[in-house]
Scaffold this active site. Structure first.
Site, mmCIF file in Angstrom:
data_model
loop_
_atom_site.group_PDB
_atom_site.id
_atom_site.type_symbol
_atom_site.label_atom_id
_atom_site.label_comp_id
_atom_site.label_asym_id
_atom_site.label_seq_id
_atom_site.Cartn_x
_atom_site.Cartn_y
_atom_site.Cartn_z
ATOM 1 N N ARG A 15 0.972 -1.054 0.000
ATOM 2 C CA ARG A 15 -0.123 0.045 0.000
ATOM 3 C C ARG A 15 0.895 1.189 0.012
ATOM 4 N NH1 ARG A 15 -1.715 -0.388 6.633
ATOM 5 N NH2 ARG A 15 0.065 0.984 7.072
ATOM 6 N N TYR A 153 12.288 6.831 15.459
ATOM 7 C CA TYR A 153 12.139 6.854 13.834
ATOM 8 C C TYR A 153 12.924 7.942 13.180
ATOM 9 C CZ TYR A 153 9.314 7.898 9.549
ATOM 10 O OH TYR A 153 9.092 7.788 8.117
ATOM 11 N N ILE A 186 3.448 13.194 3.868
ATOM 12 C CA ILE A 186 2.761 12.564 2.626
ATOM 13 C C ILE A 186 1.466 11.783 3.186
ATOM 14 C CG2 ILE A 186 3.074 10.984 0.908
ATOM 15 C CD1 ILE A 186 5.298 13.075 0.755
HETATM 16 P P1 NAP Z 1 2.387 2.700 4.945
HETATM 17 O O1 NAP Z 1 1.264 3.151 4.253
HETATM 18 O O2 NAP Z 1 2.305 2.292 6.614
HETATM 19 O O3 NAP Z 1 3.068 1.440 4.190
HETATM 20 C C1 NAP Z 1 4.282 0.942 4.506
HETATM 21 C C2 NAP Z 1 4.204 -0.537 4.323
HETATM 22 O O4 NAP Z 1 5.587 -1.037 4.797
HETATM 23 C C3 NAP Z 1 3.001 -1.315 4.548
HETATM 24 O O5 NAP Z 1 2.329 -2.202 3.707
HETATM 25 C C4 NAP Z 1 3.593 -2.178 5.760
HETATM 26 O O6 NAP Z 1 2.886 -3.487 5.963
HETATM 27 C C5 NAP Z 1 4.984 -2.371 5.288
HETATM 28 N N1 NAP Z 1 5.775 -3.107 6.241
HETATM 29 C C6 NAP Z 1 5.992 -2.270 7.488
HETATM 30 N N2 NAP Z 1 6.669 -3.208 8.104
HETATM 31 C C7 NAP Z 1 7.278 -4.163 7.482
HETATM 32 C C8 NAP Z 1 8.132 -5.221 7.504
HETATM 33 N N3 NAP Z 1 8.877 -5.540 8.711
HETATM 34 N N4 NAP Z 1 8.602 -6.033 6.219
HETATM 35 C C9 NAP Z 1 7.813 -5.875 5.501
HETATM 36 N N5 NAP Z 1 6.866 -4.883 5.252
HETATM 37 C C10 NAP Z 1 6.635 -4.079 6.187
HETATM 38 O O7 NAP Z 1 3.728 3.914 4.931
HETATM 39 P P2 NAP Z 1 4.098 4.982 3.662
HETATM 40 O O8 NAP Z 1 3.590 6.122 4.130
HETATM 41 O O9 NAP Z 1 3.806 4.336 2.621
HETATM 42 O O10 NAP Z 1 5.544 5.029 4.015
HETATM 43 C C11 NAP Z 1 6.516 4.390 3.185
HETATM 44 C C12 NAP Z 1 7.701 4.418 3.466
HETATM 45 O O11 NAP Z 1 7.985 6.182 3.459
HETATM 46 C C13 NAP Z 1 8.289 4.106 5.069
HETATM 47 O O12 NAP Z 1 9.713 3.986 5.154
HETATM 48 C C14 NAP Z 1 8.001 5.556 5.642
HETATM 49 O O13 NAP Z 1 8.925 5.778 6.602
HETATM 50 C C15 NAP Z 1 8.461 6.558 4.659
HETATM 51 N N6 NAP Z 1 8.011 7.832 4.770
HETATM 52 C C16 NAP Z 1 6.528 8.329 4.965
HETATM 53 C C17 NAP Z 1 6.194 9.394 5.120
HETATM 54 C C18 NAP Z 1 4.857 9.798 5.064
HETATM 55 O O14 NAP Z 1 4.479 10.862 5.365
HETATM 56 N N7 NAP Z 1 3.859 9.014 5.078
HETATM 57 C C19 NAP Z 1 7.155 10.443 5.308
HETATM 58 C C20 NAP Z 1 8.542 10.349 5.221
HETATM 59 C C21 NAP Z 1 8.931 8.737 5.164
HETATM 60 P P3 NAP Z 1 1.679 -3.278 6.935
HETATM 61 O O15 NAP Z 1 0.351 -2.776 6.411
HETATM 62 O O16 NAP Z 1 1.424 -4.982 7.358
HETATM 63 O O17 NAP Z 1 2.078 -2.531 8.201
#
Ligand code: NAP
Length: 245
Positions: A15, A153, A186
């Site tokens: 996702r 984090y 984001i």
């Molecule tokens: P998200 O919607 O929570 O998606 C993260 C995905 O990673 C989820 O499908 C999750 O699975 C999976 N995941 C978590 N732990 C895992 C593991 N141990 N092994 C394999 N998969 C795992 O987050 P996102 O916002 O798309 O974020 C993606 C990346 O961008 C992350 O590294 C996050 O830290 C970074 N980021 C996001 C933002 C923001 O504002 N959204 C800002 C800066 C950086 P589950 O659904 O089962 O948990």
């Protein structure tokens, strides 16, 4: 940017940002391998990508588990070469510093930093044989300036930036570029339940007055993974609407 003939592995792609990165690679002709520890979500994402006409496969794995990562990479290698890795899987467990217990610390470091290391190490073994490859690690803008409530984090994501630089120095002479993208605020499930005070604070400090989208991040990943970025390595591209300057 054209990724025809390229095979790409994206972690945490069930996702959010990871799935959007997969879509954008698919639109540009890449063969997709997605991984996530969410089996249902990963299966649905694979289905969606295939329905869009992309060549895609899902391998479930927890990136913080060395055995699962090693098994996952065996399957990746059985399917052919690996041209591009995007280390995107990540979690937050936000609490004030004094309330973070050992498990909160370890989980975030294990998934965000150790998971990135494990996948980067296994991918580089495959890429070293081919003497080419592109690795993009997802960090965060808060790694650059800190953020109250995110000690675990921010430490994990600052570690990702340092790991990126060291990997870039080691692997550059062997034809492998390693860069990171540091997204700002984001809109995904990860940020869906942030307190309004936090989101207002982010928006007030941004130059571009809107939250980012997964597509904004994926666009930057496409560039760093492309041949057009072949002289760029060890860098962190901040995609945050001008929050940090
Ligand atoms: P998200 O919607 O929570 O998606 C993260 C995905 O990673 C989820 O499908 C999750 O699975 C999976 N995941 C978590 N732990 C895992 C593991 N141990 N092994 C394999 N998969 C795992 O987050 P996102 O916002 O798309 O974020 C993606 C990346 O961008 C992350 O590294 C996050 O830290 C970074 N980021 C996001 C933002 C923001 O504002 N959204 C800002 C800066 C950086 P589950 O659904 O089962 O948990």
């Amino acid at each position: 940017m054209d990724f025809s003939g390229k095979r790409v592995l994206i972690t945490g792609a069930a996702r959010g940002i990871g799935l959007e990165i997969a879509r954008q690679f698919g639109e540009r002709g890449a063969e997709l391998v997605i991984t996530d520890y969410d089996r249902d979500g990963g299966g649905k994402a694979e289905e969606e990508l295939k329905k869009s006409g992309f060549k895609a496969g899902f391998i479930p794995a927890d990136v913080s588990d060395e055995t699962q990562v090693s098994d996952m990479f065996k399957k990746v290698a059985e399917g052919g070469k690996l041209d591009i890795l995007v280390n995107n899987a990540g979690i937050i467990i936000d609490k004030l510093l004094v309330r973070i217990n050992e498990s909160d610390w370890d989980k975030v470091i294990d998934i965000n930093l150790k998971g990135t290391f494990l996948c980067l190490r296994e991918a580089s073994k495959l890429m070293l044989k081919a003497k080419s490859g592109k690795i993009v690690n997802i960090s965060s803008m808060v790694a650059l300036g800190g953020n109250p409530g995110q000690a675990n984090y921010t430490a994990s994501k600052a570690g990702v930036i340092a790991l990126t630089k060291t990997a870039a120095r080691e692997l550059g002479p062997r034809g492998i570029n390693v860069n990171s993208v540091a997204p700002g605020f984001i809109q995904t499930e990860m940020t869906a339940n942030l307190p309004k005070a936090n989101t207002d604070m982010y928006l007030a400090a941004m130059s571009i007055k809107r939250p980012g989208t997964p597509a904004d991040v994926a666009n930057a990943v496409m560039f760093l993974a492309s041949d057009e970025a072949s002289y760029i390595t060890g860098q962190t591209l901040v995609v945050d609407g001008g929050y940090w300057m």
